[in-house]
Structure formats: structure tokens, C-alpha cells
Design a protein around this motif. Structure first.
Motif, PDB file in Angstrom:
ATOM      1  N   UNK A   1       3.951  -9.271   4.441  1.00  0.00           N
ATOM      2  CA  UNK A   1       2.792 -10.481   4.080  1.00  0.00           C
ATOM      3  C   UNK A   1       1.610  -9.881   3.410  1.00  0.00           C
ATOM      4  N   UNK A   2       1.214  -9.004   4.196  1.00  0.00           N
ATOM      5  CA  UNK A   2      -0.084  -8.273   3.707  1.00  0.00           C
ATOM      6  C   UNK A   2       0.141  -6.826   2.908  1.00  0.00           C
ATOM      7  N   UNK A   3       1.212  -6.255   3.190  1.00  0.00           N
ATOM      8  CA  UNK A   3       1.532  -5.099   2.335  1.00  0.00           C
ATOM      9  C   UNK A   3       0.861  -3.805   2.951  1.00  0.00           C
ATOM     10  N   UNK A   4       0.353  -4.005   4.221  1.00  0.00           N
ATOM     11  CA  UNK A   4      -0.252  -2.911   4.752  1.00  0.00           C
ATOM     12  C   UNK A   4       0.793  -1.910   5.519  1.00  0.00           C
ATOM     13  N   UNK A   5       0.677  -0.580   5.488  1.00  0.00           N
ATOM     14  CA  UNK A   5       1.455   0.438   6.090  1.00  0.00           C
ATOM     15  C   UNK A   5       1.014   0.304   7.345  1.00  0.00           C
ATOM     16  N   UNK A   6       2.132   0.024   8.537  1.00  0.00           N
ATOM     17  CA  UNK A   6       1.852  -0.206   9.793  1.00  0.00           C
ATOM     18  C   UNK A   6       3.076   0.449  10.475  1.00  0.00           C
ATOM     19  N   UNK A   7       2.619   0.739  11.879  1.00  0.00           N
ATOM     20  CA  UNK A   7       3.554   1.459  12.912  1.00  0.00           C
ATOM     21  C   UNK A   7       4.673   0.566  13.518  1.00  0.00           C
TER      22      UNK A   7
ATOM     23  N   UNK B   1       0.770  -1.122  -0.122  1.00  0.00           N
ATOM     24  CA  UNK B   1       0.110   0.042   0.127  1.00  0.00           C
ATOM     25  C   UNK B   1       1.006   1.323   0.025  1.00  0.00           C
ATOM     26  N   UNK B   2       0.712   2.074  -0.902  1.00  0.00           N
ATOM     27  CA  UNK B   2       1.529   3.366  -0.932  1.00  0.00           C
ATOM     28  C   UNK B   2       1.271   3.941   0.297  1.00  0.00           C
ATOM     29  N   UNK B   3       2.636   4.728   0.586  1.00  0.00           N
ATOM     30  CA  UNK B   3       2.717   5.589   2.006  1.00  0.00           C
ATOM     31  C   UNK B   3       1.610   6.488   2.011  1.00  0.00           C
ATOM     32  N   UNK B   4       1.342   7.166   0.897  1.00  0.00           N
ATOM     33  CA  UNK B   4       0.298   8.326   0.973  1.00  0.00           C
ATOM     34  C   UNK B   4      -1.192   7.955   1.480  1.00  0.00           C
ATOM     35  N   UNK B   5      -1.341   6.375   1.218  1.00  0.00           N
ATOM     36  CA  UNK B   5      -2.840   6.044   1.430  1.00  0.00           C
ATOM     37  C   UNK B   5      -2.931   5.701   3.058  1.00  0.00           C
ATOM     38  N   UNK B   6      -1.912   6.038   3.915  1.00  0.00           N
ATOM     39  CA  UNK B   6      -2.053   5.664   5.235  1.00  0.00           C
ATOM     40  C   UNK B   6      -1.482   6.817   6.143  1.00  0.00           C
ATOM     41  N   UNK B   7      -2.263   7.665   6.789  1.00  0.00           N
ATOM     42  CA  UNK B   7      -1.779   8.643   7.720  1.00  0.00           C
ATOM     43  C   UNK B   7      -1.677   8.268   9.121  1.00  0.00           C
ATOM     44  N   UNK B   8      -2.762   6.889   9.216  1.00  0.00           N
ATOM     45  CA  UNK B   8      -2.223   6.332  10.568  1.00  0.00           C
ATOM     46  C   UNK B   8      -2.250   4.852  10.218  1.00  0.00           C
ATOM     47  N   UNK B   9      -1.617   4.025  11.248  1.00  0.00           N
ATOM     48  CA  UNK B   9      -1.291   2.534  11.183  1.00  0.00           C
ATOM     49  C   UNK B   9      -2.605   1.990  10.784  1.00  0.00           C
ATOM     50  N   UNK B  10      -2.461   0.972   9.606  1.00  0.00           N
ATOM     51  CA  UNK B  10      -3.534   0.370   9.319  1.00  0.00           C
ATOM     52  C   UNK B  10      -4.008  -0.838   9.959  1.00  0.00           C
ATOM     53  N   UNK B  11      -3.059  -1.075  11.046  1.00  0.00           N
ATOM     54  CA  UNK B  11      -3.474  -2.302  11.981  1.00  0.00           C
ATOM     55  C   UNK B  11      -4.078  -1.568  13.420  1.00  0.00           C
ATOM     56  N   UNK B  12      -3.415  -0.825  13.949  1.00  0.00           N
ATOM     57  CA  UNK B  12      -3.972  -0.301  15.331  1.00  0.00           C
ATOM     58  C   UNK B  12      -4.892   0.626  15.048  1.00  0.00           C
ATOM     59  N   UNK B  13      -4.872   1.201  13.775  1.00  0.00           N
ATOM     60  CA  UNK B  13      -5.612   2.705  13.607  1.00  0.00           C
ATOM     61  C   UNK B  13      -5.427   3.880  14.409  1.00  0.00           C
ATOM     62  N   UNK B  14      -4.443   3.888  15.295  1.00  0.00           N
ATOM     63  CA  UNK B  14      -4.116   4.688  16.399  1.00  0.00           C
ATOM     64  C   UNK B  14      -3.141   5.531  15.933  1.00  0.00           C
TER      65      UNK B  14
ATOM     66  N   UNK C   1       1.728  -7.439  13.397  1.00  0.00           N
ATOM     67  CA  UNK C   1       1.175  -8.466  14.324  1.00  0.00           C
ATOM     68  C   UNK C   1      -0.124  -9.439  13.949  1.00  0.00           C
ATOM     69  N   UNK C   2      -0.916  -9.096  12.892  1.00  0.00           N
ATOM     70  CA  UNK C   2      -2.049  -9.750  12.637  1.00  0.00           C
ATOM     71  C   UNK C   2      -1.568 -10.925  11.556  1.00  0.00           C
ATOM     72  N   UNK C   3      -0.380 -10.698  10.724  1.00  0.00           N
ATOM     73  CA  UNK C   3      -0.218 -11.579  10.040  1.00  0.00           C
ATOM     74  C   UNK C   3       0.767 -12.436  10.898  1.00  0.00           C
ATOM     75  N   UNK C   4       1.485 -12.112  11.779  1.00  0.00           N
ATOM     76  CA  UNK C   4       2.344 -13.090  12.765  1.00  0.00           C
ATOM     77  C   UNK C   4       1.445 -14.032  13.294  1.00  0.00           C
ATOM     78  N   UNK C   5       0.300 -13.627  13.879  1.00  0.00           N
ATOM     79  CA  UNK C   5      -0.387 -14.457  14.444  1.00  0.00           C
ATOM     80  C   UNK C   5      -1.186 -15.555  13.637  1.00  0.00           C
TER      81      UNK C   5
ATOM     82  N   UNK D   1       4.623  -3.907  14.186  1.00  0.00           N
ATOM     83  CA  UNK D   1       5.090  -4.650  13.214  1.00  0.00           C
ATOM     84  C   UNK D   1       6.823  -5.022  13.754  1.00  0.00           C
ATOM     85  N   UNK D   2       6.827  -5.485  15.141  1.00  0.00           N
ATOM     86  CA  UNK D   2       8.044  -5.638  15.677  1.00  0.00           C
ATOM     87  C   UNK D   2       8.557  -7.151  15.460  1.00  0.00           C
ATOM     88  N   UNK D   3       7.709  -7.823  14.972  1.00  0.00           N
ATOM     89  CA  UNK D   3       7.870  -9.284  14.491  1.00  0.00           C
ATOM     90  C   UNK D   3       8.438  -9.500  13.182  1.00  0.00           C
TER      91      UNK D   3
END
Ligand code: ZN
Ligand code: ZN
Length: 250
Positions: A177-183, A150-163, A205-209, A187-189
Motif C-alpha cells: 500500500x505505501x511501498x515502505x521497506x518493513x520488517x 522504496x529501494x531496499x538500499x534506502x532502508x537499513x532498519x524497518x521504516x515502520x518500527x524504526x527498530x 500495520x500502519x496501512x492495515x489500521x 507486515x504480518x497482515x
């Protein structure tokens, strides 16, 4: 028609010209039986923004690079073996029209042609080359593909925690794995995705699980959970903060 061109002087000359345009930094492109099918400028959706790239379709590889001087000089050569390529049409959306996905086990991305005709020509030619190659080799099409980022510009907040809001300090990362922009904290794992890298790569974390419980159909077995767990320290991961994007330096 293709086979006739393969043996023709004109084909050899054209491939030589492409080779010369990339200069010493490029790979030799002249091999027996290789045919240059077509070439043109496509807009590649890069991490930061869409960028013009010169593409060359051969009967066995797809080559692209940055344009230094149109028709004279290209750099940052990338070579994709067509055997591993799958393409998918993308619906037009806003300014991004006439696009399709180029998916490979190591890297997947979107490109856009100037017109609908060009798009269908590119897609038809690529598909024909892939089909011919697979029928010659007897191999089956690859079904494992790297995520399209997902291009950087499409996410102003993390696409996983939304915070987490992204700032110059709180940087964007991409889950392999999913291509999401995350904080960072999401995405420590790391997980071993052998088709993408010999080393464990950043995943959210979602993909890790999903991966570690084996729920994901395309899950790649890793040696052990503790192996990837031991590599999850954010401290040793500064080097891939740029997400290895080949286009980020220009
Ligand atoms: Zn997050
Ligand atoms: Zn993910």
C-alpha cells in the motif's frame, strides 16, 4: 504523421524486429493500428539497484525488457497498457537524474533517461499517447496506482518500527500500500487490494489500521476484516518473501 506511419511498411517491419528480439517468450506485438513511436534504453530503479532496460513506446502500450544483446535480443518482456498509465516527473537527486514515475494500478516504478532532452521527449510522447487513447475511448484516467517501492538500499532498519535491523535472516519486505521497506513483524497482515492482486497482499500495520478503519481515501473494500485477519499468519507467507519483484532474479 502517426497515422501515416501506422499503415506503412516501415512501421510493420520495425514492430516485427522488436517482436523477434524478444523471441518466442514474448507476446505477438503486431496488431492493426499499432504504431511504434520510439525506443531506447532507460535506467529502471529496481528493488535492489538501478538497472538498464530496453523500452519501446507504442501508441497503445509500453513494452520493456532486459537487454541480453543490445538491439538483438531482449527477454523478460513486460507490457503495460498505456490507458492505465500516469507519469510524474522526479526531481534530480545525486546520480539519479532525468527521472519520472510510471504509475499503473498493478505496478509503479521510476525510470531515468540519460539526458534532460531524452526525458522530456519520453514524457511528452507518453503523455500524448495516453491522452489520445483516452480521448478515443472516452475513458477517464485511472487514479488508483500501486505504490512505488522504496529501494531496499534506502532502508537499513524497518521504516515502520524504526527498530528492526535488516540482515540476511531478518529480511526486507515491502508494504503493497505505501511501498515502505518493513520488517516481518510489522507486515504480518494481508489486505485485499483488488487492483494489484486477486489475493490479499502484504501490508504494513500502519496501512492495515488505515485500511481496516476505512480512513484511507483510496481504500478498497475487502470482504471482511476477518477474511484478511485469517490470512495473517506469517507461516503461510513464505512464498511472497521475495516480494514478487520481477527483477530480483537477475
Ligand atoms: Zn518493523
Ligand atoms: Zn504500508
Amino acid at each position: 504523421m502517426v497515422d501515416r506511419l501506422a499503415n506503412s511498411e516501415a512501421n510493420t517491419r520495425r514492430i516485427n524486429i522488436v517482436e523477434n528480439c524478444f523471441g518466442a517468450a514474448g507476446q505477438p506485438l503486431t496488431i492493426p493500428g499499432r504504431v511504434l513511436i520510439g525506443e531506447g534504453v532507460l535506467t529502471k530503479l529496481c528493488r535492489k539497484k538501478p538497472k538498464a532496460r530496453q523500452f519501446f513506446l507504442f501508441n497503445d502500450i509500453l513494452v520493456y525488457g532486459n537487454i541480453v544483446i543490445q538491439k538483438k535480443k531482449y527477454n523478460k518482456q513486460h507490457i503495460i497498457p498505456l490507458e492505465n498509465v500516469t507519469i510524474d516527473s522526479i526531481k534530480d537527486e545525486g546520480d539519479l537524474r532525468n527521472g519520472w514515475l510510471i504509475k499503473t494500478p498493478t505496478k509503479s516504478f521510476a525510470v531515468y533517461a540519460a539526458t534532460a532532452t531524452e526525458k522530456s521527449e519520453w514524457m511528452n510522447h507518453i503523455n500524448k499517447c495516453v491522452t489520445d487513447l483516452l480521448s478515443k475511448s472516452g475513458k477517464t484516467p485511472s487514479n488508483e496506482h500501486a505504490a512505488v517501492w522504496v529501494p531496499d538500499s534506502e532502508a537499513t532498519v524497518c521504516m515502520r518500527c524504526q527498530k528492526a535491523k535488516f540482515t540476511p535472516v531478518n529480511r526486507r519486505h515491502h508494504c503493497r500500500k505505501c511501498g515502505f521497506v518493513v520488517c516481518g513483524p510489522c507486515s504480518e497482515k494481508r489486505f485485499l487490494l483488488p487492483s494489484q492482486s486477486s489475493k490479499p497482499v502484504r501490508i504494513c500495520d500502519f496501512c492495515y489500521d488505515l485500511l481496516s478503519t476505512g480512513d484511507m481515501a483510496t481504500c478498497q473494500p475487502t470482504r471482511s476484516d476477518s477474511y484478511s485477519q485469517s490470512l495473517k499468519s506469517p507461516l503461510n507467507d513464505v512464498s511472497d518473501d521475495d516480494d514478487d519483484d520481477d527483477d530480483s532474479s537477475d
